[in-house]
Design an enzyme around this catalytic site. Structure first.
Site, short mmCIF file in Angstrom:
data_model
loop_
_atom_site.label_atom_id
_atom_site.label_comp_id
_atom_site.label_asym_id
_atom_site.label_seq_id
_atom_site.Cartn_x
_atom_site.Cartn_y
_atom_site.Cartn_z
N VAL A 15 -4.51 27.26 -19.10
CA VAL A 15 -5.12 26.97 -20.39
C VAL A 15 -5.94 25.68 -20.35
O VAL A 15 -7.10 25.64 -20.75
CB VAL A 15 -4.01 26.85 -21.47
CG1 VAL A 15 -4.52 26.16 -22.73
CG2 VAL A 15 -3.48 28.23 -21.81
N ASP A 33 -3.06 15.63 -15.25
CA ASP A 33 -1.92 16.50 -14.92
C ASP A 33 -0.91 15.68 -14.12
O ASP A 33 -1.31 14.87 -13.27
CB ASP A 33 -2.39 17.71 -14.11
CG ASP A 33 -1.40 18.88 -14.20
OD1 ASP A 33 -1.74 19.91 -14.81
OD2 ASP A 33 -0.27 18.74 -13.67
N ARG A 38 -2.14 19.42 -7.69
CA ARG A 38 -3.10 20.17 -8.50
C ARG A 38 -4.37 19.33 -8.72
O ARG A 38 -5.48 19.82 -8.60
CB ARG A 38 -2.45 20.52 -9.85
CG ARG A 38 -3.38 21.09 -10.92
CD ARG A 38 -3.70 22.54 -10.69
NE ARG A 38 -4.35 23.15 -11.83
CZ ARG A 38 -5.18 24.18 -11.73
NH1 ARG A 38 -5.45 24.71 -10.55
NH2 ARG A 38 -5.74 24.70 -12.81
N THR A 83 5.49 25.91 -22.12
CA THR A 83 6.60 26.04 -23.09
C THR A 83 7.43 27.26 -22.68
O THR A 83 7.32 28.32 -23.30
CB THR A 83 6.07 26.19 -24.53
OG1 THR A 83 4.94 27.08 -24.53
CG2 THR A 83 5.66 24.85 -25.12
N THR A 118 2.00 27.03 -26.87
CA THR A 118 2.56 27.98 -27.83
C THR A 118 3.98 27.54 -28.19
O THR A 118 4.81 27.32 -27.29
CB THR A 118 2.60 29.40 -27.23
OG1 THR A 118 1.29 29.71 -26.77
CG2 THR A 118 3.06 30.42 -28.25
N CYS A 258 3.72 34.21 -21.30
CA CYS A 258 3.43 34.26 -22.74
C CYS A 258 4.17 35.39 -23.46
O CYS A 258 5.10 35.14 -24.21
CB CYS A 258 1.93 34.40 -22.96
SG CYS A 258 1.04 32.93 -22.45
N ARG A 324 4.53 33.91 -12.35
CA ARG A 324 5.61 33.52 -13.26
C ARG A 324 6.24 34.74 -13.94
O ARG A 324 5.55 35.61 -14.43
CB ARG A 324 5.08 32.55 -14.32
CG ARG A 324 4.82 31.17 -13.74
CD ARG A 324 4.23 30.25 -14.77
NE ARG A 324 2.89 30.65 -15.16
CZ ARG A 324 2.15 30.01 -16.04
NH1 ARG A 324 2.63 28.94 -16.66
NH2 ARG A 324 0.94 30.42 -16.33
N1 LIG Z 1 -1.44 31.28 -19.51
C1 LIG Z 1 -1.76 31.92 -20.62
O1 LIG Z 1 -2.13 33.07 -20.59
C2 LIG Z 1 -1.68 31.25 -21.96
C3 LIG Z 1 -2.48 31.74 -22.99
C4 LIG Z 1 -2.39 31.14 -24.23
C5 LIG Z 1 -1.49 30.10 -24.43
N2 LIG Z 1 -0.71 29.66 -23.41
C6 LIG Z 1 0.19 28.55 -23.65
O2 LIG Z 1 -0.43 27.38 -23.16
C7 LIG Z 1 0.56 26.49 -22.62
C8 LIG Z 1 0.22 26.16 -21.18
O3 LIG Z 1 0.29 27.34 -20.40
P1 LIG Z 1 -0.39 27.47 -18.98
O4 LIG Z 1 -0.35 28.92 -18.64
O5 LIG Z 1 -1.71 26.77 -18.97
O6 LIG Z 1 0.66 26.66 -18.08
P2 LIG Z 1 0.44 26.17 -16.58
O7 LIG Z 1 1.77 26.08 -15.97
O8 LIG Z 1 -0.61 27.01 -15.91
O9 LIG Z 1 -0.18 24.73 -16.73
C9 LIG Z 1 0.49 23.67 -17.28
C10 LIG Z 1 0.09 22.40 -16.55
O10 LIG Z 1 0.73 21.32 -17.22
C11 LIG Z 1 1.19 20.40 -16.26
N3 LIG Z 1 2.25 19.60 -16.87
C12 LIG Z 1 3.53 19.94 -17.09
N4 LIG Z 1 4.17 18.94 -17.73
C13 LIG Z 1 3.25 17.97 -17.93
C14 LIG Z 1 3.29 16.70 -18.54
N5 LIG Z 1 4.41 16.24 -19.09
N6 LIG Z 1 2.17 15.96 -18.55
C15 LIG Z 1 1.03 16.44 -17.99
N7 LIG Z 1 0.93 17.62 -17.40
C16 LIG Z 1 2.03 18.39 -17.37
C17 LIG Z 1 1.62 21.25 -15.08
O11 LIG Z 1 1.62 20.52 -13.89
C18 LIG Z 1 0.57 22.36 -15.09
O12 LIG Z 1 -0.52 22.09 -14.25
C19 LIG Z 1 1.89 27.18 -22.80
O13 LIG Z 1 2.48 26.78 -23.99
C20 LIG Z 1 1.50 28.65 -22.91
O14 LIG Z 1 2.45 29.40 -23.65
C21 LIG Z 1 -0.80 30.20 -22.17
#
Ligand SMILES: NC(=O)c1ccc[n+]([C@@H]2O[C@H](COP(=O)([O-])OP(=O)(O)OC[C@H]3O[C@@H](n4cnc5c(N)ncnc54)[C@H](O)[C@@H]3O)[C@@H](O)[C@H]2O)c1
Length: 418
Positions: A15, A33, A38, A83, A118, A258, A324
């Protein structure tokens, strides 16, 4: 839009990265990050999520860092961290509270902190706000402000990209909502919907994904019913889909970060308010049970004989490298536990991660004498293969995603589909 803000995006995953790059087209943006690896990969122009190409990264003005001092004193912080749920399927808010503490440490008076993760309604104001206050010694709603903007992107989908979909925004005050409307609107031609409240925006996102989960669960349930009746569900769906208001969903596995997770956030909120979330949890039960159902059916169709099985696809869905909550993994483990010799292939999954997380060694090349192949993930690459060429005569093709419908009429193999 005038360069009125210094923006930081916290969490550069599926995201955060595409969002940060899209915002950086009209704005000074720093992506942060905690994962140092990464950040160095991104600096080298490599996005392991495959959402952006190396050219996209090179062309972007986005600065990336894992040093919190680089995001000191920004005007807007956008948090896009994971989340997940814990073992008991309860919301695990450690990353959002961790990110809130981190932002609280570096933000200055007047900052706006927007959450994209989310969550269930109330997390931004009742959990993140206090965490920000505790770390910053500032007062929420007076010294800094909250916002929420759910992310709707669909990884692997090159059509509904972050700059082409309606963005819902909500602010703690109308002024905050206006600033967010301008910020996000610059990235998607002003296609912004301002929700009535932060809670409404949080709730909207969590029901969007819960609704999908429930719809898929219904189709999975009818797939199991018709399977018992010997009636191909695809034939039924094709006929039913001609009605103008029939909702088109396909049976299959629900994994990932998700759809299989967010309903638990809604269920948690429901229970906390004294409501038993029956449909939501029934949907989860059905979808989580699909891997066991498929394992049993394949075993049965192989006459309970220990066989050589090739599983095509391990990621949680097609055309993404995301492993995941892969439900395919449960099928692999289940079949191995029944004594089958199972090999797994996936052109997009990272072999190191497959081994590290699931203990699965990905095959680099395929043989041509399996007793059974399971089409588990509809990666584009699999659409062009002829499954009959990979199995022994009379072998079984278990086509979970209806990738090879023509094989249903083959006279050299047996065919089963969800
Ligand atoms: N992947 C999807 O399809 C999608 C779509 C819509 C919404 N979301 C929501 O968006 C959010 C993120 O999902 P994602 O798929 O991008 O996750 P992800 O795991 O791909 O990315 C999250 C990133 O956050 C970093 N991170 C973790 N803790 C951290 C912190 N304390 N400080 C800074 N960086 C930190 C991780 O290293 C990682 O690179 C979630 O809540 C998810 O439900 C995801």
């Amino acid at each position: 839009m005038a360069q009125l803000q210094k923006v930081a995006v916290i969490g550069l995953g599926y995201v955060g990265l595409p969002l940060a790059v899209a915002l950086a087209k009209s704005q000074a943006v720093t992506g942060f990050d905690i994962n140092v690896e990464r950040v160095s990969e991104l600096r080298a122009g490599h996005d392991r999520t495959n959402e952006l190409t190396s050219d996209d990264l090179k062309a972007s003005d986005l600065a990336v860092t894992s040093d919190p001092s680089d995001i000191q004193g920004c005007d807007i912080y956008i948090v896009a961290v994971p989340t997940p749920v814990d073992e008991a399927k309860n919301p695990d808010l450690a990353a959002v509270t961790g990110a809130s503490t981190l932002v609280g440490d570096v933000m200055a008076k007047g900052a706006i902190v927007v959450f994209e993760s989310t969550v269930y309604p109330g997390v931004t104001e009742d959990v993140c706000g206090p965490a920000l206050e505790a770390a910053s010694n500032l007062e929420c709603g007076k010294d800094f402000y909250l916002g929420y903007s759910p992310e709707r992107i669909n990884p692997g989908d090159k059509v509904h990209t972050v700059d082409k979909i309606t963005k819902v925004v909500a602010g703690q005050t109308p002024e905050v909502a206006e600033i967010l409307t301008k910020l996000y609107g610059a990235m998607n031609n002003g296609d912004i919907f301002v929700a009535k409240s932060i809670r409404a925006a949080e709730a909207a996102k969590v029901i969007e994904n819960s609704q999908r989960d429930i719809n898929i669960a219904f189709i999975n349930e009818v797939a199991m019913i018709f399977d018992r009746m010997g009636l191909p569900v695809q034939d039924v769906l094709e006929a039913a889909g001609t009605k103008w208001n029939f909702l088109k969903f396909s049976p299959g596995l629900v994994g990932g970060h998700c759809i299989g997770v967010d309903p638990f956030y809604l269920a948690h909120a429901a229970k906390a308010h004294g409501h038993d979330p029956e449909i939501i949890l029934a949907g989860r039960r059905i979808n989580d049970g699909m891997s066991a159902y498929i394992t049993e059916r394949v075993h049965e169709l192989l006459d309970n004989r220990q066989s050589d099985i090739l599983v095509l696809g391990l990621t949680f869905k097609e055309n993404v490298p995301d492993l995941r909550n892969s439900q395919v993994r449960s099928i692999v483990d289940g079949l191995a536990a029944l004594g089958h010799r199972v090999q797994v292939h996936d052109p997009l999954a990272d072999p190191v991660e497959a081994d590290r997380h699931y203990g699965i060694t990905l095959q680099k090349s395929l043989s041509d004498d399996y007793d059974c192949i399971i089409g588990a993930v509809a990666h584009d690459e699999y659409k062009n293969i002829t499954p009959e060429n990979l199995i022994k005569p009379g072998g079984l093709i278990a086509d979970l995603k209806a990738i090879w419908p023509d094989a249903a009429t083959s006279d050299v193999c047996r065919y089963w589909s969800l």
